[in-house]
Design a protein around this motif. Structure first.
Motif, PDB file in Angstrom:
ATOM      1  N   LEU A  76       0.831  -1.199   0.000  1.00 42.81           N
ATOM      2  CA  LEU A  76       0.000   0.000   0.000  1.00 42.81           C
ATOM      3  C   LEU A  76       0.869   1.253   0.000  1.00 42.81           C
ATOM      4  O   LEU A  76       0.592   2.215  -0.724  1.00 42.81           O
ATOM      5  CB  LEU A  76      -0.944  -0.003   1.202  1.00 42.81           C
ATOM      6  CG  LEU A  76      -1.938   1.145   1.271  1.00 42.81           C
ATOM      7  CD1 LEU A  76      -2.798   1.214   0.017  1.00 42.81           C
ATOM      8  CD2 LEU A  76      -2.815   1.010   2.509  1.00 42.81           C
ATOM      9  N   ALA A  77       1.939   1.248   0.765  1.00 44.05           N
ATOM     10  CA  ALA A  77       2.869   2.380   0.787  1.00 44.05           C
ATOM     11  C   ALA A  77       3.497   2.591  -0.593  1.00 44.05           C
ATOM     12  O   ALA A  77       3.699   3.733  -1.024  1.00 44.05           O
ATOM     13  CB  ALA A  77       3.949   2.162   1.846  1.00 44.05           C
ATOM     14  N   GLU A  78       3.798   1.492  -1.298  1.00 45.03           N
ATOM     15  CA  GLU A  78       4.345   1.605  -2.652  1.00 45.03           C
ATOM     16  C   GLU A  78       3.332   2.247  -3.590  1.00 45.03           C
ATOM     17  O   GLU A  78       3.689   3.094  -4.420  1.00 45.03           O
ATOM     18  CB  GLU A  78       4.744   0.231  -3.183  1.00 45.03           C
ATOM     19  CG  GLU A  78       5.946  -0.375  -2.490  1.00 45.03           C
ATOM     20  CD  GLU A  78       6.261  -1.775  -2.998  1.00 45.03           C
ATOM     21  OE1 GLU A  78       6.034  -2.040  -4.194  1.00 45.03           O
ATOM     22  OE2 GLU A  78       6.715  -2.599  -2.185  1.00 45.03           O
ATOM     23  N   LEU A  79       2.067   1.859  -3.453  1.00 42.82           N
ATOM     24  CA  LEU A  79       1.023   2.463  -4.286  1.00 42.82           C
ATOM     25  C   LEU A  79       0.869   3.948  -3.985  1.00 42.82           C
ATOM     26  O   LEU A  79       0.715   4.763  -4.897  1.00 42.82           O
ATOM     27  CB  LEU A  79      -0.305   1.736  -4.084  1.00 42.82           C
ATOM     28  CG  LEU A  79      -0.382   0.327  -4.639  1.00 42.82           C
ATOM     29  CD1 LEU A  79      -1.687  -0.343  -4.215  1.00 42.82           C
ATOM     30  CD2 LEU A  79      -0.239   0.315  -6.152  1.00 42.82           C
ATOM     31  N   VAL A  80       0.925   4.314  -2.711  1.00 46.02           N
ATOM     32  CA  VAL A  80       0.832   5.728  -2.323  1.00 46.02           C
ATOM     33  C   VAL A  80       1.979   6.512  -2.951  1.00 46.02           C
ATOM     34  O   VAL A  80       1.786   7.615  -3.474  1.00 46.02           O
ATOM     35  CB  VAL A  80       0.819   5.883  -0.787  1.00 46.02           C
ATOM     36  CG1 VAL A  80       1.001   7.342  -0.383  1.00 46.02           C
ATOM     37  CG2 VAL A  80      -0.474   5.329  -0.208  1.00 46.02           C
ATOM     38  N   ALA A  81       3.177   5.944  -2.937  1.00 48.57           N
ATOM     39  CA  ALA A  81       4.334   6.618  -3.540  1.00 48.57           C
ATOM     40  C   ALA A  81       4.124   6.799  -5.040  1.00 48.57           C
ATOM     41  O   ALA A  81       4.480   7.854  -5.596  1.00 48.57           O
ATOM     42  CB  ALA A  81       5.611   5.825  -3.260  1.00 48.57           C
ATOM     43  N   LEU A  82       3.555   5.806  -5.706  1.00 45.72           N
ATOM     44  CA  LEU A  82       3.285   5.928  -7.144  1.00 45.72           C
ATOM     45  C   LEU A  82       2.259   7.019  -7.417  1.00 45.72           C
ATOM     46  O   LEU A  82       2.385   7.781  -8.383  1.00 45.72           O
ATOM     47  CB  LEU A  82       2.806   4.589  -7.712  1.00 45.72           C
ATOM     48  CG  LEU A  82       3.851   3.494  -7.811  1.00 45.72           C
ATOM     49  CD1 LEU A  82       3.195   2.153  -8.164  1.00 45.72           C
ATOM     50  CD2 LEU A  82       4.918   3.854  -8.840  1.00 45.72           C
ATOM     51  N   ASP A  84       1.692   9.659  -5.452  1.00 47.20           N
ATOM     52  CA  ASP A  84       2.371  10.920  -5.160  1.00 47.20           C
ATOM     53  C   ASP A  84       3.309  11.345  -6.283  1.00 47.20           C
ATOM     54  O   ASP A  84       3.472  12.535  -6.557  1.00 47.20           O
ATOM     55  CB  ASP A  84       3.147  10.825  -3.843  1.00 47.20           C
ATOM     56  CG  ASP A  84       2.233  10.757  -2.624  1.00 47.20           C
ATOM     57  OD1 ASP A  84       1.030  11.083  -2.762  1.00 47.20           O
ATOM     58  OD2 ASP A  84       2.724  10.375  -1.539  1.00 47.20           O
ATOM     59  N   ALA A  85       3.919  10.358  -6.952  1.00 45.97           N
ATOM     60  CA  ALA A  85       4.855  10.654  -8.046  1.00 45.97           C
ATOM     61  C   ALA A  85       4.134  10.918  -9.371  1.00 45.97           C
ATOM     62  O   ALA A  85       4.763  11.284 -10.352  1.00 45.97           O
ATOM     63  CB  ALA A  85       5.831   9.485  -8.211  1.00 45.97           C
ATOM     64  N   GLY A  86       2.816  10.710  -9.388  1.00 40.49           N
ATOM     65  CA  GLY A  86       2.060  10.926 -10.615  1.00 40.49           C
ATOM     66  C   GLY A  86       2.122   9.753 -11.579  1.00 40.49           C
ATOM     67  O   GLY A  86       1.649   9.853 -12.705  1.00 40.49           O
ATOM     68  N   ALA A  87       2.689   8.622 -11.144  1.00 44.17           N
ATOM     69  CA  ALA A  87       2.799   7.450 -12.013  1.00 44.17           C
ATOM     70  C   ALA A  87       1.533   6.606 -11.988  1.00 44.17           C
ATOM     71  O   ALA A  87       1.330   5.775 -12.869  1.00 44.17           O
ATOM     72  CB  ALA A  87       3.990   6.591 -11.589  1.00 44.17           C
ATOM     73  N   LEU A  88       0.691   6.809 -11.001  1.00 41.41           N
ATOM     74  CA  LEU A  88      -0.558   6.069 -10.868  1.00 41.41           C
ATOM     75  C   LEU A  88      -1.661   7.083 -10.646  1.00 41.41           C
ATOM     76  O   LEU A  88      -1.578   7.911  -9.737  1.00 41.41           O
ATOM     77  CB  LEU A  88      -0.473   5.093  -9.679  1.00 41.41           C
ATOM     78  CG  LEU A  88      -1.686   4.220  -9.401  1.00 41.41           C
ATOM     79  CD1 LEU A  88      -1.960   3.280 -10.581  1.00 41.41           C
ATOM     80  CD2 LEU A  88      -1.451   3.399  -8.140  1.00 41.41           C
ATOM     81  N   THR A  89      -2.674   7.031 -11.477  1.00 39.92           N
ATOM     82  CA  THR A  89      -3.767   7.989 -11.391  1.00 39.92           C
ATOM     83  C   THR A  89      -4.985   7.336 -10.752  1.00 39.92           C
ATOM     84  O   THR A  89      -5.380   6.243 -11.148  1.00 39.92           O
ATOM     85  CB  THR A  89      -4.159   8.491 -12.801  1.00 39.92           C
ATOM     86  OG1 THR A  89      -3.004   9.051 -13.418  1.00 39.92           O
ATOM     87  CG2 THR A  89      -5.251   9.530 -12.730  1.00 39.92           C
ATOM     88  N   LEU A  90      -5.549   8.011  -9.787  1.00 44.95           N
ATOM     89  CA  LEU A  90      -6.759   7.538  -9.131  1.00 44.95           C
ATOM     90  C   LEU A  90      -7.969   8.178  -9.778  1.00 44.95           C
ATOM     91  O   LEU A  90      -7.907   9.317 -10.233  1.00 44.95           O
ATOM     92  CB  LEU A  90      -6.740   7.894  -7.645  1.00 44.95           C
ATOM     93  CG  LEU A  90      -5.568   7.358  -6.835  1.00 44.95           C
ATOM     94  CD1 LEU A  90      -5.692   7.808  -5.386  1.00 44.95           C
ATOM     95  CD2 LEU A  90      -5.508   5.853  -6.918  1.00 44.95           C
ATOM     96  N   ARG A  91      -9.050   7.469  -9.779  1.00 46.05           N
ATOM     97  CA  ARG A  91     -10.289   8.016 -10.320  1.00 46.05           C
ATOM     98  C   ARG A  91     -11.307   8.072  -9.194  1.00 46.05           C
ATOM     99  O   ARG A  91     -11.805   7.048  -8.748  1.00 46.05           O
ATOM    100  CB  ARG A  91     -10.792   7.159 -11.468  1.00 46.05           C
ATOM    101  CG  ARG A  91     -11.931   7.819 -12.192  1.00 46.05           C
ATOM    102  CD  ARG A  91     -12.223   7.076 -13.455  1.00 46.05           C
ATOM    103  NE  ARG A  91     -12.894   7.974 -14.380  1.00 46.05           N
ATOM    104  CZ  ARG A  91     -13.380   7.595 -15.519  1.00 46.05           C
ATOM    105  NH1 ARG A  91     -13.226   6.355 -15.913  1.00 46.05           N
ATOM    106  NH2 ARG A  91     -13.999   8.444 -16.301  1.00 46.05           N
ATOM    107  N   VAL A  92     -11.587   9.279  -8.724  1.00 41.71           N
ATOM    108  CA  VAL A  92     -12.529   9.492  -7.640  1.00 41.71           C
ATOM    109  C   VAL A  92     -13.756  10.186  -8.216  1.00 41.71           C
ATOM    110  O   VAL A  92     -13.655  11.264  -8.801  1.00 41.71           O
ATOM    111  CB  VAL A  92     -11.903  10.339  -6.511  1.00 41.71           C
ATOM    112  CG1 VAL A  92     -12.933  10.638  -5.428  1.00 41.71           C
ATOM    113  CG2 VAL A  92     -10.682   9.632  -5.937  1.00 41.71           C
TER     114      VAL A  92
END
Length: 122
Positions: A76-82, A84-92
């Motif tokens: 989960l911490a790795e996903l949060v870092a991604l 934060d880095a803009g490498a993973l986009t969330l859709r809310v």
């Protein structure tokens, strides 16, 4: 939705309520459809259910996998870092206060809602 799913790397997209034109290699059944989702998998393909005990019985050589989703701090911490880095986009889709949980539920069941509905505690 088709453009979004293809943008994530999918070769094809089947809209909700429709069946694929031809059997597919595998189905991740996050909607817990069970047998109808299994029926869409080609002989020898893979069905992945996300609720242990809810997957249909294997059939036609289709491998049935039950994958339980469980919290795990390090990944989960790795996903949060991604994120934060803009490498993973969330859709809310929307954010609601916990007191507005009924409104959040309505948003989840409204056709056309795209993304996650978030509850926050004040």
């Amino acid at each position: 939705m088709t453009v979004r799913v293809r943008g994530l790397g999918a070769a094809a997209f089947v809209p909700r309520g429709e069946a694929p034109a031809a059997p597919v290699d595998g189905v991740p059944d996050a909607a817990v459809l069970g047998a109808p989702a299994l029926a869409a998998v080609r002989d020898g393909g893979v069905y992945v259910g996300l609720i242990p005990g809810a997957a249909p019985a294997a059939d036609r050589g289709v491998r049935v996998v039950e994958q339980e989703v469980a919290p795990d701090g390090a990944p989960l911490a790795e996903l949060v870092a991604l994120v934060d880095a803009g490498a993973l986009t969330l859709r809310v889709a929307d954010t609601f206060d916990l007191a507005d949980a009924p409104k959040a539920h309505t948003a989840l069941t409204t056709p056309g809602t795209r993304g996650r509905v978030i509850l926050t505690a004040a």
